[in-house]
Design a protein around this motif. Structure first.
Motif, PDB file in Angstrom:
ATOM      1  N   GLN A   1       0.857  -1.182   0.000  1.00 53.73           N
ATOM      2  CA  GLN A   1       0.000   0.000   0.000  1.00 53.73           C
ATOM      3  C   GLN A   1       0.891   1.229   0.000  1.00 53.73           C
ATOM      4  OE1 GLN A   1      -3.436   0.291  -0.146  1.00 53.73           O
ATOM      5  NE2 GLN A   1      -3.024   2.488  -0.330  1.00 53.73           N
ATOM      6  N   MET A   2       0.724   2.074  -1.012  1.00 54.53           N
ATOM      7  CA  MET A   2       1.563   3.253  -1.161  1.00 54.53           C
ATOM      8  C   MET A   2       0.689   4.497  -1.069  1.00 54.53           C
ATOM      9  SD  MET A   2       4.070   1.964  -4.247  1.00 54.53           S
ATOM     10  CE  MET A   2       2.775   2.049  -5.475  1.00 54.53           C
ATOM     11  N   ASN A   3       0.923   5.297  -0.065  1.00 50.75           N
ATOM     12  CA  ASN A   3       0.171   6.532   0.153  1.00 50.75           C
ATOM     13  C   ASN A   3       1.079   7.740  -0.013  1.00 50.75           C
ATOM     14  OD1 ASN A   3      -2.101   4.964   0.845  1.00 50.75           O
ATOM     15  ND2 ASN A   3      -1.470   4.887   2.984  1.00 50.75           N
ATOM     16  N   SER A   4       0.449   8.890  -0.198  1.00 54.41           N
ATOM     17  CA  SER A   4       1.203  10.155  -0.321  1.00 54.41           C
ATOM     18  C   SER A   4       2.338  10.028  -1.329  1.00 54.41           C
ATOM     19  CB  SER A   4       1.744  10.575   1.044  1.00 54.41           C
ATOM     20  OG  SER A   4       0.697  10.704   1.986  1.00 54.41           O
ATOM     21  N   LEU A   5       2.014   9.536  -2.485  1.00 53.97           N
ATOM     22  CA  LEU A   5       3.052   9.278  -3.485  1.00 53.97           C
ATOM     23  C   LEU A   5       3.702  10.561  -3.972  1.00 53.97           C
ATOM     24  CD1 LEU A   5       1.288   6.393  -5.367  1.00 53.97           C
ATOM     25  CD2 LEU A   5       3.579   6.272  -4.404  1.00 53.97           C
ATOM     26  N   LYS A   6       4.989  10.443  -4.258  1.00 57.33           N
ATOM     27  CA  LYS A   6       5.794  11.574  -4.716  1.00 57.33           C
ATOM     28  C   LYS A   6       6.405  11.231  -6.078  1.00 57.33           C
ATOM     29  CE  LYS A   6       7.270  12.335   0.077  1.00 57.33           C
ATOM     30  NZ  LYS A   6       8.451  12.447   0.981  1.00 57.33           N
ATOM     31  N   PRO A   7       6.803  12.233  -6.847  1.00 59.96           N
ATOM     32  CA  PRO A   7       7.459  11.947  -8.136  1.00 59.96           C
ATOM     33  C   PRO A   7       8.694  11.057  -7.979  1.00 59.96           C
ATOM     34  CG  PRO A   7       6.783  14.240  -8.063  1.00 59.96           C
ATOM     35  CD  PRO A   7       6.507  13.670  -6.698  1.00 59.96           C
ATOM     36  N   GLU A   8       9.399  11.178  -6.871  1.00 64.94           N
ATOM     37  CA  GLU A   8      10.593  10.362  -6.662  1.00 64.94           C
ATOM     38  C   GLU A   8      10.267   8.893  -6.374  1.00 64.94           C
ATOM     39  OE1 GLU A   8       9.828  13.286  -5.204  1.00 64.94           O
ATOM     40  OE2 GLU A   8      10.480  13.331  -3.097  1.00 64.94           O
ATOM     41  N   ASP A   9       9.004   8.564  -6.225  1.00 66.46           N
ATOM     42  CA  ASP A   9       8.594   7.165  -6.089  1.00 66.46           C
ATOM     43  C   ASP A   9       8.455   6.480  -7.451  1.00 66.46           C
ATOM     44  OD1 ASP A   9       6.424   8.219  -3.445  1.00 66.46           O
ATOM     45  OD2 ASP A   9       8.351   7.185  -3.225  1.00 66.46           O
ATOM     46  N   THR A  10       8.576   7.252  -8.508  1.00 65.24           N
ATOM     47  CA  THR A  10       8.472   6.687  -9.848  1.00 65.24           C
ATOM     48  C   THR A  10       9.563   5.649 -10.077  1.00 65.24           C
ATOM     49  OG1 THR A  10       7.462   8.669 -10.784  1.00 65.24           O
ATOM     50  CG2 THR A  10       8.634   7.221 -12.314  1.00 65.24           C
TER      51      THR A  10
ATOM     52  N   TYR B   1      14.000 -15.257  -5.905  1.00 65.02           N
ATOM     53  CA  TYR B   1      12.949 -15.272  -6.920  1.00 65.02           C
ATOM     54  C   TYR B   1      12.363 -13.872  -7.033  1.00 65.02           C
ATOM     55  CZ  TYR B   1      13.244 -20.287  -6.018  1.00 65.02           C
ATOM     56  OH  TYR B   1      13.696 -21.579  -5.852  1.00 65.02           O
ATOM     57  N   TRP B   2      12.180 -13.450  -8.279  1.00 57.39           N
ATOM     58  CA  TRP B   2      11.728 -12.098  -8.564  1.00 57.39           C
ATOM     59  C   TRP B   2      10.609 -12.109  -9.596  1.00 57.39           C
ATOM     60  CZ3 TRP B   2      14.062  -7.736  -6.310  1.00 57.39           C
ATOM     61  CH2 TRP B   2      15.215  -7.994  -5.553  1.00 57.39           C
ATOM     62  N   GLY B   3       9.716 -11.126  -9.458  1.00 56.11           N
ATOM     63  CA  GLY B   3       8.720 -10.922 -10.491  1.00 56.11           C
ATOM     64  C   GLY B   3       9.289 -10.073 -11.619  1.00 56.11           C
ATOM     65  N   GLN B   4       8.430  -9.814 -12.596  1.00 61.26           N
ATOM     66  CA  GLN B   4       8.860  -9.055 -13.771  1.00 61.26           C
ATOM     67  C   GLN B   4       8.754  -7.548 -13.546  1.00 61.26           C
ATOM     68  OE1 GLN B   4       5.817 -10.199 -13.397  1.00 61.26           O
ATOM     69  NE2 GLN B   4       4.612  -8.410 -13.955  1.00 61.26           N
ATOM     70  N   GLY B   5       8.057  -7.152 -12.503  1.00 60.09           N
ATOM     71  CA  GLY B   5       7.952  -5.745 -12.161  1.00 60.09           C
ATOM     72  C   GLY B   5       6.688  -5.094 -12.688  1.00 60.09           C
ATOM     73  N   THR B   6       6.283  -4.030 -12.019  1.00 65.41           N
ATOM     74  CA  THR B   6       5.143  -3.224 -12.457  1.00 65.41           C
ATOM     75  C   THR B   6       5.544  -1.748 -12.348  1.00 65.41           C
ATOM     76  OG1 THR B   6       2.771  -2.817 -12.156  1.00 65.41           O
ATOM     77  CG2 THR B   6       4.044  -3.184 -10.153  1.00 65.41           C
ATOM     78  N   GLN B   7       5.214  -0.986 -13.370  1.00 68.14           N
ATOM     79  CA  GLN B   7       5.651   0.410 -13.437  1.00 68.14           C
ATOM     80  C   GLN B   7       4.721   1.301 -12.619  1.00 68.14           C
ATOM     81  OE1 GLN B   7       8.346   1.996 -15.247  1.00 68.14           O
ATOM     82  NE2 GLN B   7       7.690   3.760 -14.018  1.00 68.14           N
ATOM     83  N   VAL B   8       5.316   2.137 -11.800  1.00 61.81           N
ATOM     84  CA  VAL B   8       4.585   3.171 -11.070  1.00 61.81           C
ATOM     85  C   VAL B   8       5.169   4.517 -11.495  1.00 61.81           C
ATOM     86  CG1 VAL B   8       4.117   4.185  -8.818  1.00 61.81           C
ATOM     87  CG2 VAL B   8       4.049   1.698  -9.104  1.00 61.81           C
TER      88      VAL B   8
END
Length: 126
Positions: A82-91, A115-122
């Motif tokens: 859960q990501m709240n108060s997102l900032k541009p630097e969280d990209t 083991y790693w997933g493929q990732g999801t872009q935020v």
């Protein structure tokens, strides 16, 4: 074969919230630590959060402390961020990961995970 698949990323504005999800197949997550990492373009992979197998311990990177929260649902074999108060630097691209070894404690480094997933872009716009 252990596989991790992240979802929930997207484009949001500064101050918004997002919840990332990671589903694991190939084994139960119930006895394994789970972690989230992120990697921004041109930067090294950064630790975000980890939760131990019993959900009794969570640990966060300094840059997300107080804004992000990691949780897990063992029956569903899922872990959430859960990501709240997102900032541009969280990209960044956000990755879910888990160690090969069961009951692994203090899994704060990328080298602790096998083991790693493929990732999801935020992407957080200002």
């Amino acid at each position: 074969q252990v596989q991790l698949v992240e979802s929930g990323g997207g484009l949001v504005q500064t101050g918004d919230s997002l919840r990332l999800s990671c589903v694991v197949s190939g084994r139960t997550i119930a006895i394994y630590a789970m972690g989230w990492f992120r990697q921004a373009l041109g930067k090294e992979r950064e630790f975000v959060a980890t939760i131990n197998w019993g959900s009794t311990m969570t640990y966060y990177g300094d840059s997300v402390k107080g804004r992000f929260s990691i949780s897990r649902d063992n029956p569903k074999n899922r872990v959430y961020l859960q990501m709240n108060s997102l900032k541009p630097e969280d990209t960044a691209v956000y990755y879910c990961a888990t160690p090969r070894r069961a009951f692994y404690a203090d899994a704060y480094n990328a080298s602790d995970y096998d083991y790693w997933g493929q990732g999801t872009q935020v992407t957080v716009s200002s």
